[in-house]
Motif scaffolding. Sequence first.
Motif, short mmCIF file in Angstrom:
data_model
loop_
_atom_site.label_atom_id
_atom_site.label_comp_id
_atom_site.label_asym_id
_atom_site.label_seq_id
_atom_site.Cartn_x
_atom_site.Cartn_y
_atom_site.Cartn_z
N VAL A 20 69.26 41.93 56.98
CA VAL A 20 67.90 42.08 57.50
C VAL A 20 67.95 41.92 59.02
O VAL A 20 68.45 40.91 59.52
N GLN A 21 67.43 42.89 59.72
CA GLN A 21 67.48 42.87 61.19
C GLN A 21 66.11 43.19 61.77
O GLN A 21 65.53 44.22 61.46
N PRO A 22 65.54 42.30 62.60
CA PRO A 22 64.26 42.62 63.25
C PRO A 22 64.44 43.68 64.32
O PRO A 22 65.47 43.72 65.01
N LEU A 23 63.46 44.56 64.46
CA LEU A 23 63.48 45.61 65.47
C LEU A 23 62.35 45.40 66.47
O LEU A 23 61.24 44.99 66.09
N ALA A 24 62.62 45.70 67.73
CA ALA A 24 61.60 45.63 68.77
C ALA A 24 60.76 46.91 68.71
O ALA A 24 61.28 48.01 68.88
N ILE A 25 59.47 46.77 68.47
CA ILE A 25 58.58 47.91 68.33
C ILE A 25 58.22 48.44 69.72
O ILE A 25 57.85 47.65 70.61
N PRO A 26 58.32 49.75 69.95
CA PRO A 26 57.83 50.28 71.23
C PRO A 26 56.38 49.84 71.46
O PRO A 26 55.56 49.92 70.54
#
Length: 486
Positions: free
Chosen positions: A73-79
């Motif tokens: 599980v990896q968090p992503l930075a949302i534009p």
Amino acid sequence: MIKRKISALLMTGMLSIGLLQAEELTLERVQLQLEHPANGSVMKLPEQPYLLVSGFNQYQRWLSLIDSDAYEVQPLAIPPSAQFFTKAQLAGYERPQLVFWGLDGLYHMQLPSGQYQQLLEVSSVHRVLDPVRLRQRNFTLELGSELTDFFIPDFTESHLLRQQADGSFRHYRLQLPSRIQSWQSSRLDYQPRRPFVLDSNGNGRKDLLVVDDGRFWAFLQADDGSFSEQPTALDWPVPLSTERTLDQRNDAGRSYQGQQLDRLFAVQDMNGDGIPDLVMERELMADALERNNEYRIHYGRMTEQGLQFDAEPDTRVKTDNVPIDVVIGDFNGNGRQDFYIPSTNIGVGTIIRVLLRGNANLDIDFFLMDEHGRYPSRADLRQQARVDVSISNVRFDLPLFQLADLTGTGRKHLLVGESGRLRLYAPDSSRLFSRRSERLDLEVPRDSSRVLITDLTGNGKDDLVLPFDAQDKSEHRNQLHLVFSR
């Protein structure tokens, strides 16, 4: 490396793996802990082991990348300006990519790095950001090339963005404004019109079909791939209500009693002859509560004048209640499209049951197309389930009710999940599904409307993705459960 990572996750309680055994089936369940509720959208990227899961609360929003092979599980930075996401085939990439629709245009994010860049700048009806929500939305089109095109609605026009082989875009400003309604003095509703893809004139090119002012219109594609920006009226005799007729509001002085409303519901090949057909939805109202729906199928035929339809439908599907959802698909693998329709009777009895018991009955009707291209007057099969209603939380929790090919044979099981139990109805040649079910102890989300059925491993068998949010039971809160068909 992966084995060590899985062992570490098991020790910390972030990952749980178990087997579920049913007759002739082996299901493996993997529980993954998220840092947020899985209450937004769940999307699978084709040809890759990646799942995208969005979530939100009243203060912030999240997007997580799930590797279903490595159980990571990896968090992503949302534009910052992103409001929606989807998948798209982009020039220069072998596999579909993650694309965002933001306030100032489209963005591409590479995975698993999470790096993103703007694809192009374009305006739309979304000029102000909802800072706590991010959802999947289909704003892509497949118009005949191997690359994805984009359809972005604006206030006074709609933008068609055709992708070129070098990654650039040809921009067409289609004369198709959004619909506006001011039902309240403090609120304006802008509703973009939905485009459908078909070849309307028989030139072998895909056009855009839209509905406006009670008529069918087409934006035509030329032989060189360009599009006309002005629509062409299609002289089809199929009944279609105007937007003014569809505006059913008591403050407009119009009675609900005896109304008949006709809408375009879907455009697809229903009988397997390779020609697109029209699925029209007719809503018949006795009053504001008592109503039923009829789905009228007009088979297309290609003539020298282009695609044509008859005024009367070739076949139809009738419902007795108000549909909650309508799903069209080939359920028995014969190449013809079938219906399943969950519905409930919104009447006095239902209201009393909700007040006393906190639930309502849900009928799911299956209509199968026969070899003559017709549907039966009554459902071939009816299955019942239950909708849990929380009046204090203003919440309707839909049960798990899905079809899945768990064996890779093309024949689907019926899955019904309620109260910590999953019932599997095996395919049956005489009545679509077996009368008896196999039962598995499997916790399902309280609201199973976001459950995703997809092939996670590429073995030709459907798997289940079960998203749990912050209102589920504490032992499953904010988790994602993957149920693999092995």
